[in-house]
Design a protein around this motif. Structure first.
Motif, PDB file in Angstrom:
ATOM      1  N   ARG A 195     -10.207  -0.631  -1.274  1.00 20.02           N
ATOM      2  CA  ARG A 195      -9.694  -0.681   0.094  1.00 20.02           C
ATOM      3  C   ARG A 195     -10.832  -0.387   1.039  1.00 20.02           C
ATOM      4  O   ARG A 195     -11.841   0.213   0.663  1.00 20.02           O
TER       5      ARG A 195
ATOM      6  N   PHE B 273      -2.779   0.169  -3.677  1.00 23.26           N
ATOM      7  CA  PHE B 273      -3.447  -0.564  -2.599  1.00 23.26           C
ATOM      8  C   PHE B 273      -3.211  -2.065  -2.762  1.00 23.26           C
ATOM      9  O   PHE B 273      -3.064  -2.573  -3.869  1.00 23.26           O
TER      10      PHE B 273
ATOM     11  N   LYS C  48      -8.129   0.179  -7.035  1.00 22.30           N
ATOM     12  CA  LYS C  48      -8.144   1.130  -5.915  1.00 22.30           C
ATOM     13  C   LYS C  48      -9.140   0.730  -4.829  1.00 22.30           C
ATOM     14  O   LYS C  48      -9.700   1.574  -4.135  1.00 22.30           O
TER      15      LYS C  48
ATOM     16  N   GLY D 164      -6.427  -4.377  -5.537  1.00 22.32           N
ATOM     17  CA  GLY D 164      -5.687  -3.136  -5.386  1.00 22.32           C
ATOM     18  C   GLY D 164      -5.602  -2.308  -6.652  1.00 22.32           C
ATOM     19  O   GLY D 164      -5.628  -1.077  -6.597  1.00 22.32           O
TER      20      GLY D 164
ATOM     21  N   THR E 242       0.849  -1.182   0.000  1.00 17.04           N
ATOM     22  CA  THR E 242       0.000   0.000   0.000  1.00 17.04           C
ATOM     23  C   THR E 242       0.888   1.236   0.000  1.00 17.04           C
ATOM     24  O   THR E 242       1.762   1.371   0.861  1.00 17.04           O
TER      25      THR E 242
END
Length: 277
Positions: A254, A142, A252, A249, A137
């Motif tokens: 999270r 991420f 994006k 990730g 991260t």
């Protein structure tokens, strides 16, 4: 894998109740995601699992052991039934969350899973397509991750992080940056807590292929069959509501921005019962 007919009437009512909890914004996101779902990875040898279906846990015979406790590539997985279920973006809990759903993140996704048990331990193996291996991260990057969620009570529990402190969930959460599994509990949004007993283990492998669409994560999680704490799921029940979540990730994803099963799947862990029709 069958529909849980014995509770069909009550489940229908519960589905309606849960559906009413969605905001208009969340419903729009889910509808558009279904239309954009990628079906290119369908496998005729894999059973499709939908909401409220019951999956029978496979039995690992006595004397048969994985090479290592959580080996994602052990030969035994080739001999056990495999299931697939659809994942959709989690409903935003605030309107601003919807701004984080970029075009790539709003597409549906699939997770494949297998569930097996021995007399002493329960195992869950998952794999999903992911063109990029995201282990860290950063400011604008991420990590990948996957989670399994169990309702500690019954299907009246919300599948999104639990309903409240009286209807919590037990969560097993694997993250790619440290390749271990956290044993968590939650009783509503913002209440996620690490349990004192961290007895859930796991292991992973990222399968690299020259074709990005064929790359995937393989992750195994397991725990002793008997619970060891107030907020650990008890597998000695007729059925256990279970759900999945994946964080990609590169999209994006999270925190609450993730892909999840739409609602509960029912897990039958018994050793002597047959799959119900």
């Amino acid at each position: 894998m069958t529909s849980h007919h014995s509770e069909k009437g009550s489940l229908v009512n519960r589905i309606k109740q849960l559906t009413g909890l969605f905001t208009l914004a969340a419903s729009c996101v889910l509808a558009s995601s279904h239309a954009l779902a990628d079906h290119s990875d369908r496998n005729p040898n894999v059973s499709e699992v939908k909401a409220w279906d019951t999956v029978k846990v496979s039995r690992i015979p006595g004397g048969i052991y994985l090479r290592t406790q959580d080996d994602p590539n052990d030969l035994i997985w080739d001999r056990l039934p495999k299931y697939r279920t659809n994942l959709l973006p989690a409903p935003p809990v605030h309107q601003s969350v919807g701004l984080r759903f970029d075009e790539g993140a709003t597409r549906g996704k699939h997770v494949y899973f297998q569930v097996a048990r021995s007399d002493e331990r329960l195992y869950i193996r998952m794999h999903w397509k992911d063109a990029t291996e995201d282990r860290g991260t950063t400011v604008d990057g991420f990590r990948d991750g996957v989670a399994v969620q169990f309702a500690l009570n019954d299907v009246d529990t919300s599948y999104m992080m639990g309903t409240d402190h009286e209807n919590p969930v037990n969560i097993w959460y694997w993250r790619a940056d440290d390749d271990k599994v956290e044993n968590l509990a939650a009783g509503g949004y913002g209440s996620t807590t690490a349990l004192q007993k961290q007895n859930v283990t796991g292991a992973s492998e990222y399968f690299f292929d020259e074709v990005p669409a064929d790359r995937q994560w393989n992750v195994v999680m397991s725990r002793p069959f008997e619970p060891d704490g107030e907020y650990e799921v008890n597998f000695d029940r007729e059925t256990i509501p279970i759900g999945f979540a994946v964080w990609q990730g590169s999209d994006k994803e999270r925190d609450g921005n993730k892909r999840v099963t739409h609602t509960w799947i029912l897990l039958d862990t018994s050793l002597d019962s047959k799959t119900r029709n």
